[in-house]
Design a protein around this motif. Sequence first.
Motif, PDB file in Angstrom:
ATOM      1  N   ASN A  83       0.864  -1.178   0.000  1.00  0.00           N
ATOM      2  CA  ASN A  83       0.000   0.000   0.000  1.00  0.00           C
ATOM      3  C   ASN A  83       0.896   1.222   0.000  1.00  0.00           C
ATOM      4  OD1 ASN A  83      -2.612  -1.324   0.225  1.00  0.00           O
ATOM      5  ND2 ASN A  83      -1.803  -2.005   2.213  1.00  0.00           N
ATOM      6  N   ASP A 117      -3.758   7.334  -3.039  1.00  0.00           N
ATOM      7  CA  ASP A 117      -3.446   6.158  -2.227  1.00  0.00           C
ATOM      8  C   ASP A 117      -3.509   4.951  -3.138  1.00  0.00           C
ATOM      9  OD1 ASP A 117      -3.024   7.226   0.331  1.00  0.00           O
ATOM     10  OD2 ASP A 117      -5.177   7.598   0.531  1.00  0.00           O
ATOM     11  N   GLU A 155      -2.372  13.551  -5.449  1.00  0.00           N
ATOM     12  CA  GLU A 155      -2.053  12.608  -4.377  1.00  0.00           C
ATOM     13  C   GLU A 155      -3.001  11.427  -4.449  1.00  0.00           C
ATOM     14  OE1 GLU A 155      -1.183  14.282  -0.611  1.00  0.00           O
ATOM     15  OE2 GLU A 155      -0.240  16.067  -1.491  1.00  0.00           O
ATOM     16  N   LYS A 160       1.586   5.571  -0.861  1.00  0.00           N
ATOM     17  CA  LYS A 160       1.045   6.920  -1.049  1.00  0.00           C
ATOM     18  C   LYS A 160       1.816   7.560  -2.194  1.00  0.00           C
ATOM     19  CE  LYS A 160      -0.065   9.587   2.537  1.00  0.00           C
ATOM     20  NZ  LYS A 160      -1.534   9.482   2.681  1.00  0.00           N
ATOM     21  N   GLU A 180       5.917   6.542   0.853  1.00  0.00           N
ATOM     22  CA  GLU A 180       5.406   7.626   0.027  1.00  0.00           C
ATOM     23  C   GLU A 180       6.337   7.763  -1.171  1.00  0.00           C
ATOM     24  OE1 GLU A 180       3.810  11.789   1.232  1.00  0.00           O
ATOM     25  OE2 GLU A 180       5.795  12.123   0.393  1.00  0.00           O
ATOM     26  N   HIS A 239      -3.419   1.294  -3.247  1.00  0.00           N
ATOM     27  CA  HIS A 239      -3.452   0.124  -2.369  1.00  0.00           C
ATOM     28  C   HIS A 239      -3.382  -1.160  -3.183  1.00  0.00           C
ATOM     29  CE1 HIS A 239      -7.683  -0.142  -3.588  1.00  0.00           C
ATOM     30  NE2 HIS A 239      -7.673   1.165  -3.459  1.00  0.00           N
TER      31      HIS A 239
END
Lengths: 638, 257, 257
Positions: free
Chosen positions: B6, B27, B25, B8, B100, B29
Amino acid sequence: MLDAKIPEGPIEDKWDNHRFNMKLVNPANKRKFDVIVVGTGLAGASAAASLAELGYNVKVFTFHDSPRRAHSIAAQGGINGAKNYRNDGDSIYRLFYDTVKGGDYRSREANVYRLAQVSVDIIDQCVAQGVPFAREYGGLLANRSFGGAQVSRTFYARGQTGQQLLLGAYQALAGAIKSGKVTLYNRSDVLDIVTKDGEAKGIIARDMLTGEMHAHSAHAVVLATGGYGNVYYLSTNAMACNVTAAWRAHRKGALFANPCYTQIHPTCIPASDEFQSKLTLMSESLRNDGRIWVPRDRDEARAVADIPEDERYYFLEEKYPAFGNLVPRDVASRNAKTVVDEGRGVGPLKNGVYLDFAAAIARDGEQAVRERYGNLFQMYERITGEDPYHSPMRIYPATHYTMGGLWVDYNLMTTVPGLYALGEANFSDHGANRLGASALMQGLADGYFVLPYTIGDYLAPKLGETALSTDDPVFTEAVKDVDDRARQWTTKKGGTHGVEHYHRELGKIVWEYCGMARNQNGLEKALSEIPALREEFRKNVKVLGSPDGINTMLEKVNRVDDFMEFAELKVRDALHRTESCGGHFREESQTEEGEALRDDENFAYVGAWEWNGPDQEQTLHKEPLEFEYVKLTQRSYK
Amino acid sequence: MSKMLNLKLKIWRQNGPHAQGSFLEVDAHDIPEDASFLEMLDVVNERLIADDVEPVTFGHDCREGICGTCGVMINGQAHGPEKGTATCQLHMRKFNDGDEIVIEPWQATSFPILKDLMVDRRAFDRIVEAGGYISAPTGTAPDANEIPIPKEVADTSMDAAACIGCGACVAACPNSAAQLFTSAKLHHLNTLPQGQPERWKRTEAMVETMEDFFGSCTNHGECHEACPKEISLDFIAFMNKDYVKSKIKNRSLASKR
Amino acid sequence: MTTTARREDTKPARKLPWILEMYRSDVAKKWIMAVSGVILLGYIAAHMLGNMKLYFGAEEINHYGESLRDLGGDLVPRTHLLWIMRIGLTAAFAVHIHAAYSLTRKNLQARGRVRYDEPRQYLAANYASRTMRWSGVIVLLFVVFHLADLTWGWFSDDWVRGDVYANVYNSMDAWPIALIYIAANVALAMHIFHGAWSMFQTLGINNPRYNNARKNFARGIAGLILIGNLSFPLAVQGGLVDLDGHTPGQYNLEYGE
């Protein structure tokens, strides 16, 4: 019946005679002719540079940012040339013979002989351009034996032969661009071929940065746009490889030959998951030293090192003692499929076979193996996270090259006058199966040494004719059609899936029913599934963004749309050819040992299909193949 | 089955060369660690499409690390953290769950951003057109073995010729210099016997064209670190030497006016 | 489609004289920087070695200063040779700075105004290479200060022309000034460290076999100069050099210009 325009005379003299008999364009008159070349791979770049050197005005189109990115660059292994530098009995005749035999007697003898003849000049040309081929300590060129050949005739530049040859051609092209004889249109997607009174007059290209459609006119159009391997979705082709230009030419009257012939390359890295976007090929040269095996026990659970020698099934070595791991690609591929289908596959998804270097490392030392295959091992490790020096590689076949393509005569002209097809985009030289290290040879042969002669024969009588104005209705209408076609995708509202989804679905159907082995039931199933998928795709595909600017979804949707139509033709061709030959294996037609069984009586012809309209079946035309020099035999690699 | 990550992501989005850009931005996953970096972007794009967001544009083609089309800055490193590896050959197992990842396009004045992560590298073609070739019109070549080339020479030439023209050297250089690219092409051709007749003309023309677009070298060595083919810095030194020689030799060639 | 501005458009129609024409190129500017750098480095090394006379006492070092002015003996008028050297040195300094200045401007332009958002991960570039511009500016300011301090005696009423020993003591005895000398010499050593390595690369005097040796050479020479030059303020501060028994102007016979 199709006339291949094969010149008269004994096979050794055909090309010479033909060169003498062709009409010539006076050097001072060449500048009065414009030629469009689509594609900048080996065939396109070499053709464009050579035509410009002769004096023609050349316009070159590529959808890449630079000509150097064409997918020829990814070829690893090498290029054949009948130089006989190794004194091991090679000759032009032997290369010719091997190529026809390797192609399972489905290629045109005269073309193949010419290919073998000019193979010698290609090596000279490339060395003169500065291609850094591998050399011996004495400073002379090194060779290796490749892909089942019994002689060492393959020239190579580490594992990057395609890159180096393409850079050579690209550099020649760069020189021609500098001299002003070539105009380069990069990031231009050729979406249609324009004809008038049956002759090729130009193209329509989309400027991929602005979305504008531009018409370009010329005295002749040359397609060097590669093969259709991406119809399978997963293949070793680059992501952007497509059939669009060839397909659009087909729709404008060019016959499409042998679309069922596809080469499946035995040594690729197996897919690891659903998201896999492409397959990576490992050079076939690995088979020179690697031994291919699977565990005899279907439920083998031990670590590789713990499996004793006698419980390893070296299926190629056992079945083909003479050639062993070096049997031709189709044979190696099919045998891998057989053992995996039997449930002997290795790896987490049980979808591969081992390619083991332990014996070579024990025999020659790790250093020697590193020198030979270092970069390939590194690539393998990068992709899989496994170290092939200590555990065997896992490989599985994947689509790699397509032998079918636009039908061309001996002059490389399609059935549309003034429209030529070179390299992988045409069908001519490899029959039903291509020998290793022959693709690079053919691309460069067509571009450097064939087209520059034969195009003059077509152009000479046209002296004094100016290229058709792009204001002509055929161009303005074509621009509008192509533009409308592009815009319909983005104006359509409420799609369900992106274009990638449909491409993947299409690939699954084609791979399942028209992949390494085909049968009537499967092909008929595919023939009903593909049109249904195509309909759903056209109704439900979701394309976001604006057509006026960079839009990668729009670029792709046009290509997949063409693949959807092409796939149907491919399957139809596979269904009609009830024999097995080379890369086309019909399960109904095999020997007792499970080898491809040809039916020379009924299928010794090129099957070329004619477009009859969007909802019509294509008509089959046949070009009978006559073999005067090569004796047809059942291939046997025992 | 492979492990899932997962992540970012911060991905640069920009609609054109003169448009204002900003970070998207996301996420990301359930990214399989066996996926390549570009396959990870494919997955992100498919999810964006499902949400009716235009996918992120990035250059890519062969996905085998040889065509040179792909290339992005990954957490401030050209082509990301693995040495000698192009973005397409970088695999997600090099990252950790929860990381990230900042993804930006190459940035240099002569590499204008076309869209999102895609830049225009035509300046490289201009450099090659200036003289990055051996003039050997088709058909003029002597027999391939007529001029023996010592193995060492062929090898060093090949080392330089391995350049894929991706532009990572420029992207990694604090001066946006293209010396590694240019010197690799020069070294490829200038070491070969076939490259000698045009050597000095080629060197002068290519270096000066390079300077029309790019910065100058301050010998940091960042280009070599970023290079997916690990092209050597030594080639830059050879180019520097050849360039000054070329200025003298080209003047003294009688035919040069 | 965006186009990239090239210098060609602004090239003067008439060719400049050869050397100036050459100086237009960045590679040649770097050559000039390297050659002038060698001259400056030679000077710095000689300067440091000469100053070592400080440890042999006031008489030694003051005579050393005197003999510099008297270079050439009776063959040339007094201080003339010294002035020739000074002019040469100043010229080397000036072109070094001019080339650095124009290359820096060019590099900033090549890099463009947009910077990567994510801090660059430097892999090969070290602190010295990345701060060349700053260490260069510090050295330049220091040179001016150093001349004002010890050659022109602007800062001290005790300054006596020709009494090198006492002048050095009086200057460096004040800790802020000693600190300036220490800081500036650290900057100088860093500048030399990257410069000395860089010089080989720029001049193309390289051979893959000796690349390590070049790095060691740069380390060695920068280290020696750092140790030598730092020893002076430290020796004064530490009391190793003092004015015990020294009368200002004691050896000042006919010194001065």
